[in-house]
Design a protein around this motif. Structure first.
Motif, PDB file in Angstrom:
ATOM      1  N   VAL A  26       0.657  -1.344  -0.040  1.00 25.73           N
ATOM      2  CA  VAL A  26      -0.192   0.123  -0.119  1.00 25.73           C
ATOM      3  C   VAL A  26       0.798   1.382   0.071  1.00 25.73           C
ATOM      4  CG1 VAL A  26      -1.713   1.169   1.410  1.00 25.73           C
ATOM      5  CG2 VAL A  26      -1.977  -1.166   1.245  1.00 25.73           C
ATOM      6  N   VAL A  27       0.725   2.040  -0.963  1.00 21.52           N
ATOM      7  CA  VAL A  27       1.555   3.347  -1.084  1.00 21.52           C
ATOM      8  C   VAL A  27       0.602   4.582  -0.813  1.00 21.52           C
ATOM      9  CG1 VAL A  27       2.965   4.698  -2.777  1.00 21.52           C
ATOM     10  CG2 VAL A  27       2.976   2.206  -2.840  1.00 21.52           C
ATOM     11  N   GLN A  28       1.163   5.459   0.036  1.00 23.76           N
ATOM     12  CA  GLN A  28       0.253   6.369   0.637  1.00 23.76           C
ATOM     13  C   GLN A  28       0.716   7.545   0.379  1.00 23.76           C
ATOM     14  OE1 GLN A  28       0.737   5.273   4.834  1.00 23.76           O
ATOM     15  NE2 GLN A  28       0.190   3.253   4.373  1.00 23.76           N
ATOM     16  N   LEU A  29      -0.128   8.601   0.140  1.00 26.05           N
ATOM     17  CA  LEU A  29       0.210  10.041  -0.157  1.00 26.05           C
ATOM     18  C   LEU A  29      -0.338  10.941   1.049  1.00 26.05           C
ATOM     19  CD1 LEU A  29       1.170  12.188  -2.557  1.00 26.05           C
ATOM     20  CD2 LEU A  29      -1.440  12.371  -2.658  1.00 26.05           C
ATOM     21  N   TYR A  30       0.706  11.645   1.546  1.00 30.57           N
ATOM     22  CA  TYR A  30       0.471  12.698   2.792  1.00 30.57           C
ATOM     23  C   TYR A  30       0.773  14.093   2.247  1.00 30.57           C
ATOM     24  CZ  TYR A  30       0.451   8.550   5.575  1.00 30.57           C
ATOM     25  OH  TYR A  30       0.181   7.428   6.193  1.00 30.57           O
ATOM     26  N   ILE A  31       0.043  14.842   2.847  1.00 31.79           N
ATOM     27  CA  ILE A  31       0.283  16.540   2.645  1.00 31.79           C
ATOM     28  C   ILE A  31       0.577  17.136   3.852  1.00 31.79           C
ATOM     29  CG2 ILE A  31      -0.586  18.513   1.809  1.00 31.79           C
ATOM     30  CD1 ILE A  31      -2.348  17.051  -0.458  1.00 31.79           C
ATOM     31  N   HIS A  32       1.314  18.144   4.185  1.00 30.52           N
ATOM     32  CA  HIS A  32       1.308  19.058   5.296  1.00 30.52           C
ATOM     33  C   HIS A  32       1.491  20.473   4.926  1.00 30.52           C
ATOM     34  CE1 HIS A  32       3.974  20.893   8.034  1.00 30.52           C
ATOM     35  NE2 HIS A  32       3.088  20.693   8.869  1.00 30.52           N
ATOM     36  N   ASP A  33       0.578  21.179   5.343  1.00 30.43           N
ATOM     37  CA  ASP A  33       0.581  22.713   5.220  1.00 30.43           C
ATOM     38  C   ASP A  33       1.620  23.454   5.992  1.00 30.43           C
ATOM     39  OD1 ASP A  33       0.085  25.302   4.674  1.00 30.43           O
ATOM     40  OD2 ASP A  33      -2.078  25.135   5.033  1.00 30.43           O
TER      41      ASP A  33
END
Length: 106
Positions: A26-33
């Motif tokens: 499972v490949v996961q995409l995360y974002i951080h502002d």
């Protein structure tokens, strides 16, 4: 890299099964502002893909990040995005990620 509102950000990564057996990942995409008008999580899960890889096989995965993924409830309680720097992280878990930073403008 600089992106404007309504432009799509394409994130690609190649995943390789270095083991001797077939398996799923499972490949996961995360974002951080980095600097928002309100405190936000350090890593927000914005997408994932589950793939099957044969032993020794590699696959390139593509994720698309839009204004919707960058949006949140701002200080004035309206839903939308804010200009600024965002980290985009991708990996097989939340601890081991590859990170790039984008500058998001209006």
């Amino acid at each position: 890299t600089t992106y404007k509102k309504n432009e799509k950000i394409t994130v690609k990564i190649t995943v390789t099964n270095t083991g001797s057996r077939d398996g799923e990942e499972v490949v996961q995409l995360y974002i951080h502002d980095k600097v928002g008008s309100v405190t936000r999580p350090v890593k927000e899960l914005k997408g994932f893909q589950k793939i099957m890889l044969k032993a020794g096989e590699s696959k390139e995965l593509t994720f698309t990040v839009t204004d919707e993924e960058l949006s949140f409830f701002r200080k004035d309680m309206t839903f939308g995005s804010e200009p600024g720097e965002y980290d985009i992280m991708i990996g097989t878990n939340s601890q081991e990620v590859k990170t790039t930073t984008i500058n998001y403008t209006r």
